[in-house]
Design a protein around this motif. Structure first.
Motif, PDB file in Angstrom:
ATOM      1  N   ASN B  54     -14.257   7.998 -21.592  1.00  0.00           N
ATOM      2  CA  ASN B  54     -15.448   8.758 -21.965  1.00  0.00           C
ATOM      3  C   ASN B  54     -15.311   9.390 -23.339  1.00  0.00           C
ATOM      4  OD1 ASN B  54     -17.480   8.643 -19.821  1.00  0.00           O
ATOM      5  ND2 ASN B  54     -15.806   9.356 -18.549  1.00  0.00           N
ATOM      6  N   LEU B  55     -14.097   9.869 -23.664  1.00  0.00           N
ATOM      7  CA  LEU B  55     -13.893  10.461 -24.990  1.00  0.00           C
ATOM      8  C   LEU B  55     -13.992   9.386 -26.070  1.00  0.00           C
ATOM      9  CD1 LEU B  55     -11.033  13.003 -24.306  1.00  0.00           C
ATOM     10  CD2 LEU B  55     -13.378  13.514 -24.929  1.00  0.00           C
ATOM     11  N   GLU B  58     -17.516   8.597 -26.661  1.00  0.00           N
ATOM     12  CA  GLU B  58     -18.116   9.701 -27.397  1.00  0.00           C
ATOM     13  C   GLU B  58     -17.923   9.509 -28.902  1.00  0.00           C
ATOM     14  OE1 GLU B  58     -17.951  14.313 -26.653  1.00  0.00           O
ATOM     15  OE2 GLU B  58     -16.195  13.739 -27.797  1.00  0.00           O
ATOM     16  N   GLU B  61     -20.502   7.133 -30.098  1.00  0.00           N
ATOM     17  CA  GLU B  61     -21.838   7.740 -30.118  1.00  0.00           C
ATOM     18  C   GLU B  61     -22.001   8.695 -31.294  1.00  0.00           C
ATOM     19  OE1 GLU B  61     -24.627   7.407 -28.127  1.00  0.00           O
ATOM     20  OE2 GLU B  61     -23.641   5.692 -27.193  1.00  0.00           O
ATOM     21  N   ILE B  62     -20.929   9.407 -31.632  1.00  0.00           N
ATOM     22  CA  ILE B  62     -21.014  10.320 -32.774  1.00  0.00           C
ATOM     23  C   ILE B  62     -21.200   9.518 -34.062  1.00  0.00           C
ATOM     24  CG2 ILE B  62     -19.730  12.022 -34.128  1.00  0.00           C
ATOM     25  CD1 ILE B  62     -18.458  12.884 -31.426  1.00  0.00           C
ATOM     26  N   LYS B  64     -22.666   6.607 -34.271  1.00  0.00           N
ATOM     27  CA  LYS B  64     -24.061   6.148 -34.203  1.00  0.00           C
ATOM     28  C   LYS B  64     -25.006   7.271 -34.653  1.00  0.00           C
ATOM     29  CE  LYS B  64     -27.671   3.741 -32.862  1.00  0.00           C
ATOM     30  NZ  LYS B  64     -28.199   2.762 -33.835  1.00  0.00           N
ATOM     31  N   ASN B  65     -24.716   8.490 -34.199  1.00  0.00           N
ATOM     32  CA  ASN B  65     -25.555   9.638 -34.559  1.00  0.00           C
ATOM     33  C   ASN B  65     -25.536   9.882 -36.060  1.00  0.00           C
ATOM     34  OD1 ASN B  65     -25.925  12.925 -34.634  1.00  0.00           O
ATOM     35  ND2 ASN B  65     -27.081  11.940 -32.991  1.00  0.00           N
ATOM     36  N   ASP B  68     -27.600   7.134 -37.745  1.00  0.00           N
ATOM     37  CA  ASP B  68     -29.036   7.363 -37.590  1.00  0.00           C
ATOM     38  C   ASP B  68     -29.499   8.570 -38.399  1.00  0.00           C
ATOM     39  OD1 ASP B  68     -29.409   5.168 -36.044  1.00  0.00           O
ATOM     40  OD2 ASP B  68     -29.523   6.228 -34.120  1.00  0.00           O
ATOM     41  N   TYR B  92     -17.524  16.660 -31.354  1.00  0.00           N
ATOM     42  CA  TYR B  92     -18.896  16.562 -30.851  1.00  0.00           C
ATOM     43  C   TYR B  92     -19.903  17.274 -31.748  1.00  0.00           C
ATOM     44  CZ  TYR B  92     -18.640  21.311 -28.830  1.00  0.00           C
ATOM     45  OH  TYR B  92     -18.535  22.659 -28.642  1.00  0.00           O
ATOM     46  N   GLN B  93     -19.445  18.178 -32.622  1.00  0.00           N
ATOM     47  CA  GLN B  93     -20.384  18.859 -33.509  1.00  0.00           C
ATOM     48  C   GLN B  93     -20.328  18.320 -34.932  1.00  0.00           C
ATOM     49  OE1 GLN B  93     -19.173  22.947 -32.387  1.00  0.00           O
ATOM     50  NE2 GLN B  93     -21.356  23.300 -32.078  1.00  0.00           N
TER      51      GLN B  93
END
Lengths: 179, 174
Positions: B54-55, B58, B61-62, B64-65, B68, B92-93
């Motif tokens: 999961n990490l 993550e 996904e970060i 990808k963020n 975008d 995550y931030q």
């Protein structure tokens, strides 16, 4: 005659003591091992169950949030609210108070459909104690919504809860805009 | 005399036989017990693997963020990712790769999240790095690697790879 009677007479006290001692020692050792085995078997099943439930919930939340939009509020939240890929209103959170330890989900076509506490339906087993469910939502104009989900689960009464965390970035980066 | 001698010998054999039988049984039981306690250890390893997977996703996904966000800001699609590297850190931030203070070690912060910032955090056993590889001007491969050392000193690694393309942008000429 006398000899025969002697031969037939049962065990001596010594023999009885030795055999009983051996029997008791064997019984004690094997029942101890058996009990310990039962205990560790229960622990293994508990850990497996907890991991299965928490992974499933985390995956479900991440998949739905990935195509979600109209996320509500930002920062640290106990409950995540957004609209999913079908346009329905969805909420995730711990059911009732934190003591219940069960993660719940609600889906409704109406915007107020998930406002009551009872609207959440369980998606994890009551046998698994979810210690905490936290969302960190970054919801601003500079970036697509980024949801961080952290689930703390109790694996072992003596150890601190294990935290499982993942983040998911919504693929809908311009809700309402022309893509 | 003969008879009692014989009797005595037979008794001795009985005791030895019993002891052999008992020890065989105990060895068997201990074997079962060993297997079960090993399964307890392995289920903890599996739990760590769940967390690490999961990490690692993550991390993807970060990335990808951030990509975008580049689109939203009207920047180049791979801004911040144009240099290949194997040691990028994110949390995550993070709004960029290698944000100031962001380490590859992950810390459980006071709010209960795994973060790359050491401020007020308890260090966890997990470390995460992103590898970035540019394949031509329109493709970007990101590999997210999570490493940890388990209880018995067993080193493990989880690797997740994703490929990003500049499909939102007009194709660049190569």
């Amino acid at each position: 005659m006398k000899r025969i009677t002697n031969n037939q007479s049962g065990f001596t006290l010594m023999e009885l003591l030795v055999s009983m001692t051996i029997f008791l020692v064997v019984l004690g050792l094997s029942s101890g091992i058996f009990l310990q085995t039962l205990r560790s078997q229960r622990a293994v099943v508990g850990i497996t169950e907890a991991m299965n439930n928490v992974t499933l919930a985390l995956e479900q939340i991440a998949r739905e949030a990935r195509t979600g939009f109209a996320f509500e509020s930002e920062g640290q939240l106990g409950e995540l609210r957004f609209r999913n890929g079908f346009g329905n209103y969805v909420a995730y959170g711990l059911i009732g108070d934190i003591e219940s330890g069960v993660i719940g989900r609600c889906e409704s076509p109406g915007s107020a459909g998930c406002d009551l506490v009872d609207d959440l339906e369980p998606i994890t087993s009551a046998d698994v104690k979810v210690d905490s469910l936290k969302f960190f939502l970054q919801n601003n104009a500079n970036q697509p919504p980024l949801v961080t989900v952290a689930i703390g689960v109790e694996l072992d009464k003596s150890a601190p809860p294990l935290v499982m965390q993942t983040s998911v970035s919504s693929r809908i980066i311009n809700p309402g805009g022309n893509e | 005399m003969d008879k009692s001698d014989l009797n005595n010998r037979q008794k001795g054999q009985l005791l030895i036989e019993a002891m052999v039988a008992v020890s065989l049984m105990l060895v068997g039981l201990l074997g079962i017990f060993g297997v079960l306690s090993r399964s307890l250890g392995l289920s903890r390893v599996a739990a760590d693997q769940f967390v690490a997977v999961n990490l690692a996703s993550e991390g993807i996904e970060i990335a990808k963020n951030i990509l975008d966000s580049n689109y939203k800001a009207g920047a180049a699609w791979n801004a911040g990712f144009s240099t290949d590297g194997t040691n990028y850190r994110v949390g995550y931030q993070s709004e960029v790769l290698n944000a100031p203070g962001c380490k590859k070690e992950l810390y459980l912060n006071s709010q209960g999240y795994y973060d790359c910032q050491a401020v007020s955090g308890v260090s966890s056993k997990f470390t995460r790095v992103l590898e970035v590889e540019n394949v031509g001007p329109n493709q970007l491969n990101v590999i997210s690697k999570v490493n940890w050392t388990g209880r018995g000193g067993l080193k493990s690694e989880i690797e997740v790879e994703d490929h990003f393309y500049s499909w939102r942008y007009p194709a660049a000429q190569s």
